[in-house]
Design an enzyme around this catalytic site. Structure first.
Site, PDB file in Angstrom:
ATOM      1  N   HIS A 162       0.847  -1.205   0.000  1.00 54.37           N
ATOM      2  CA  HIS A 162       0.000   0.000   0.000  1.00 54.37           C
ATOM      3  C   HIS A 162       0.874   1.243   0.000  1.00 54.37           C
ATOM      4  CE1 HIS A 162      -3.299   2.714   1.318  1.00 54.37           C
ATOM      5  NE2 HIS A 162      -4.079   1.768   0.818  1.00 54.37           N
ATOM      6  N   PHE A 163       1.374   1.705  -0.978  1.00 58.02           N
ATOM      7  CA  PHE A 163       1.462   1.193  -2.336  1.00 58.02           C
ATOM      8  C   PHE A 163       2.928   1.105  -2.707  1.00 58.02           C
ATOM      9  CE2 PHE A 163      -2.531   3.565  -2.060  1.00 58.02           C
ATOM     10  CZ  PHE A 163      -3.442   2.610  -2.464  1.00 58.02           C
TER      11      PHE A 163
END
Length: 150
Positions: A51-52
Site C-alpha cells: 500500500h502502495f
C-alpha cells in the site's frame, strides 16, 4: 497532565500485539475525558509492502484502527474490571469518518480521543489524528465492552 504510558504499559491495557499494535505511547490523558497518544509511522510497517509499492501511504482504515485502540486504552484506564477479569473492547460502529491528509513513513501520528458518552458497556468517542498541526483523519467511534476471565 498524567505521566506518559509506554509500550510495555500499553500491552497491559490492550490485547493487540505486533503487527497490529498501532499506539506507541500515551502522552496525556484524563480518565473519563480524553487521551492523547502517538504512533510513529516507519517504513518497516508491514502494510507499506502493498500500500502502495513505490508510494507508501498508511491505509485510512488503519488510522481509524489506531484511534479505536486509543479509545480502548482510555476506556480501560477509566474503569476497573472485577478481580480475575479484564475488559475487551469491540469496535461496534463508526460514523462521520473523514480523511484529510496522507500519512507516510517518517510521520508521527498524534491520536486524540475524547469521551462523548458512556452507558453500561457502550462507549462513544470522537477521535482525531494529526500530523503536526494538520488533521489527517477524524471519526465518531462506538465500542462495546465485554468483561472476560483472564
Amino acid at each position: 497532565m498524567n505521566e506518559s504510558i509506554d509500550i510495555n504499559q500499553i500491552f497491559t491495557l490492550l490485547p493487540h500485539r505486533y503487527p497490529f499494535i498501532l499506539v506507541d505511547r500515551v502522552i496525556d490523558y484524563k480518565v473519563m475525558e480524553y487521551l492523547i497518544a502517538i504512533k510513529n509511522v516507519t517504513i518497516n510497517e508491514n502494510f507499506f509492502t502493498g500500500h502502495f509499492p513505490g508510494n507508501p501511504i498508511m491505509p485510512g482504515v488503519l488510522m481509524l484502527e489506531a484511534l479505536a485502540q486509543a479509545s480502548g486504552i482510555l476506556a480501560n484506564l477509566s474503569r476497573q474490571p472485577k478481580e480475575g477479569y479484564e475488559f475487551l473492547h469491540y469496535f461496534a460502529g463508526i460514523d462521520n469518518a473523514r480523511f484529510k491528509q496522507v500519512v507516510i513513513p517518517g510521520d508521527q501520528l498524534r491520536l486524540e480521543v475524547r469521551l462523548v458518552g458512556q452507558k453500561r458497556d457502550f462507549w462513544r468517542m470522537h477521535g482525531e489524528a494529526y500530523i503536526g498541526d494538520k488533521l489527517a483523519c477524524s471519526a465518531d467511534l462506538l465500542s462495546a465492552t465485554k468483561e472476560i476471565k483472564k
